[in-house]
Design an enzyme around this catalytic site. Structure first.
Site, PDB file in Angstrom:
ATOM      1  N   SER A   1      -1.549  93.532  44.591  1.00 36.89           N
ATOM      2  CA  SER A   1      -3.141  92.808  45.441  1.00 36.89           C
ATOM      3  C   SER A   1      -3.343  92.930  46.326  1.00 36.89           C
ATOM      4  O   SER A   1      -4.497  92.007  46.932  1.00 36.89           O
ATOM      5  CB  SER A   1      -3.524  91.792  44.340  1.00 36.89           C
ATOM      6  OG  SER A   1      -2.360  90.715  44.412  1.00 36.89           O
TER       7      SER A   1
ATOM      8  N   LYS B   1      -5.233  86.503  53.348  1.00 34.39           N
ATOM      9  CA  LYS B   1      -5.762  87.219  51.938  1.00 34.39           C
ATOM     10  C   LYS B   1      -6.478  85.836  51.785  1.00 34.39           C
ATOM     11  O   LYS B   1      -6.018  84.569  51.647  1.00 34.39           O
ATOM     12  CB  LYS B   1      -4.315  87.417  51.342  1.00 34.39           C
ATOM     13  CG  LYS B   1      -4.264  87.977  49.862  1.00 34.39           C
ATOM     14  CD  LYS B   1      -3.233  88.433  49.265  1.00 34.39           C
ATOM     15  CE  LYS B   1      -3.785  88.612  47.622  1.00 34.39           C
ATOM     16  NZ  LYS B   1      -2.352  88.766  46.945  1.00 34.39           N
TER      17      LYS B   1
ATOM     18  N   SER C   1       2.685  92.160  44.924  1.00 36.91           N
ATOM     19  CA  SER C   1       1.901  92.820  45.535  1.00 36.91           C
ATOM     20  C   SER C   1       1.837  92.958  47.214  1.00 36.91           C
ATOM     21  O   SER C   1       0.667  92.675  48.087  1.00 36.91           O
ATOM     22  CB  SER C   1       0.834  91.369  45.107  1.00 36.91           C
ATOM     23  OG  SER C   1       0.372  91.743  43.995  1.00 36.91           O
TER      24      SER C   1
HETATM   25  N1  GLN Z   1       0.685  93.877  39.415  1.00 34.77           N
HETATM   26  C1  GLN Z   1       1.272  93.295  39.731  1.00 34.77           C
HETATM   27  C2  GLN Z   1       0.341  92.134  38.560  1.00 34.77           C
HETATM   28  O1  GLN Z   1      -0.669  92.524  38.450  1.00 34.77           O
HETATM   29  C3  GLN Z   1       1.069  92.104  41.072  1.00 34.77           C
HETATM   30  C4  GLN Z   1       0.643  91.201  41.596  1.00 34.77           C
HETATM   31  C5  GLN Z   1       0.610  90.217  42.441  1.00 34.77           C
HETATM   32  O2  GLN Z   1       1.961  90.575  43.011  1.00 34.77           O
HETATM   33  N2  GLN Z   1       0.059  88.857  42.591  1.00 34.77           N
HETATM   34  O3  GLN Z   1       0.377  91.251  38.109  1.00 34.77           O
END
Ligand code: GLN
Length: 491
Positions: A151, A76, A175
């Site tokens: 994400s 990532k 994410s």
């Molecule tokens: N969807 C959540 C957010 O937007 C979690 C994102 C994540 O785990 N990085 O913060």
């Protein structure tokens, strides 16, 4: 060879069926051929990959190969990688070449893995659909009208499409688990502190955790073994031995106590998702597990508490992007204030700005006690809910996400997007580990629909148990072996 798991690849490499170089070349060609439409990579790094593959082949020839030697991966784009662009999915870091490796990257290199490149993601890991990336959305390999989740959507899509056997993700509120569920792969969020955060660009420091995304729990076990452990450069990483996650996979599930959180099964859960999860629970019963309902009474407060704590920490972490030290700098600033203002206005996207505004507000004098402090108190109650539940049961099971992957562009207002995380976010607030495993498809079609993920949760540092429970499910079912059409295409 693009269809194999890491453990299958290890046998094939050992047997000399192909070399690490041939494997890397094949996958690089697949990325070239198929990723144009999917957009799962931000950077592909063939030169570094082939050099690493050659080193792996040489190590194997000397008889020095470990279980991950020569294994292709993707990382990532939130992990700093020496000499490679590390963008965090943001225009702010579009020009940033990292001068050093994150601990996770360093450990994966030391284990002999071959990184093929850096994967697409929501900007600074803020999002649930990958639509917040400066580099454009990623498409779901099962259905290119659908989002891959976020994400870590690029990592999930790359694995599902057969571009890499495994990838690294990060999970602040879901994410790893939610994109794994949306793309039909296996993804593990370890206990907070299990894996070093050093060199992982910070979103919300008290919630962020790195973890593996792969086709099987067994592969996640291999990768977790390589990245876990104490790191002097991350004071929140825990000094605790790393168990042999592979060895524990085989334990039988006789007597396993499963809890189903009452508050999770109800409004908002898609009926097909619920049916798939209940079916999966039956598989566990046939393996000797018992099931009971448990209560997590503060579930309702998890999303509000998270959306105070995460933006607060983000607003603080993102203050370092000032146009001076690194990242985007505006043209012809009039003075220092103008430099700060325009560099940040140009460098950050809309969702990131929204969170910086919320976080700055809740941390300001007069609001701190009402918002941030209160949210931290709620967080403690949420954690206690889980600890109480784990007095009664060994693991909790739920969907990873209330729905299968939704269409690109379908969720425009931020709140409906935030609600995506209802089953994942409390886990980060509590610091416990969770894994998502493929458990079915929507649309009543075994192959034509969109994947559904079963989430399994355990108490702090129960990764070995979670991997074991996930692995046994994968011995009894074949959802994890289903591949989207794009992964069946040969070169
Ligand atoms: N969807 C959540 C957010 O937007 C979690 C994102 C994540 O785990 N990085 O913060």
């Amino acid at each position: 060879m693009h269809d194999k798991t890491l453990s299958e690849l290890a046998s094939a490499l050992d047997a000399g069926e192909f070399s690490s170089r041939e494997l890397a070349e094949t996958l690089l060609t697949r990325i070239d051929r198929f990723d144009g439409n999917l957009n799962s990579f931000i950077s592909v790094t063939p030169d570094q990959a082939l050099a690493a593959a050659d080193r792996a082949d040489a190590a194997r020839a000397r008889g020095e190969a470990g279980p991950l030697t020569g294994m292709p991966l993707a990382i990532k784009d939130l992990f700093c990688t020496e000499g490679v662009k590390t963008s965090a999915g943001s225009r702010m870091l579009d020009n940033f070449i990292s001068p050093y490796d994150a601990t996770v990257v360093e450990k994966l290199k030391a284990a002999g893995t071959v990184s093929l490149g850096k994967t697409n993601m929501d900007e600074f890991a803020m999002g649930s659909s990958n639509e917040n990336s400066f580099y454009g959305p990623v498409k779901n390999p099962w259905d290119t009208e659908a989002v891959p989740g976020g994400s870590s959507g690029g990592s999930a899509a790359a694995v599902a499409a057969g571009l890499v056997p495994a990838a690294m993700g990060t999970d602040t509120g879901g994410s790893i688990r939610q994109p794994a569920a949306f793309c039909g792969i296996t993804g593990l969020k370890p206990t907070y502190g299990r894996v070093s955060r050093y060199g992982m660009i910070a979103f919300a420091s008290s919630l962020d955790q790195a973890g593996p995304m792969a086709r099987t729990a067994e592969d996640c076990a291999l990768l977790l073994g390589a990245i876990a452990g104490h790191d002097l450069r991350d004071s929140t990483s825990v000094a605790r031995g790393v168990p042999d996650y592979i060895e524990e996979l085989a334990a039988p599930l006789n007597g396993l106590k499963i809890g189903l959180p009452r508050e999770y099964f109800g409004d908002g859960m898609d009926p097909e998702v619920e049916a798939a999860v209940r079916e999966a629970v039956k598989v566990y019963e046939s393996l000797g597990a018992t099931v009971r309902e448990v209560s997590l009474p503060h579930t309702h407060y998890a999303i509000p508490a998270y959306y105070v704590i995460a933006p607060a920490e983000a607003s603080s972490n993102l203050s370092r992007f000032d146009g001076v030290r690194f990242g985007h700098r505006c043209d012809n600033p009039e003075d220092l204030i103008d430099l700060y203002k325009r560099s940040r206005a140009e460098g950050f996207g809309e969702e990131v700005k929204r969170r910086i505004l919320i976080g700055t507000h809740t941390l300001s004098e007069g609001f701190f006690d009402a918002y941030y402090k209160k949210a931290q108190q709620v967080r403690r109650l949420i954690r206690q809910d889980f600890l109480d539940a784990f007095e009664e049961v060994d693991v909790l099971m739920s969907p990873a996400s209330p729905t299968p992957a939704f269409d690109l562009g379908a969720r425009k207002d931020p709140v409906s997007m935030y609600l995506q995380d209802i089953y994942t976010i409390a886990v980060n607030l509590a610091g416990i580990p969770g894994i998502s495993v493929p458990a079915g498809f929507s649309g009543g079609r075994p192959m034509g629909g969109r994947p559904i993920g079963l989430q399994i949760l355990g108490t702090h540092f129960a990764e070995a148990r979670l991997l074991n429970v996930a692995h046994q499910f994968q011995q009894a079912t074949d959802w994890h072996r289903r591949r989207p059409a794009i992964a069946e295409e040969t070169l």
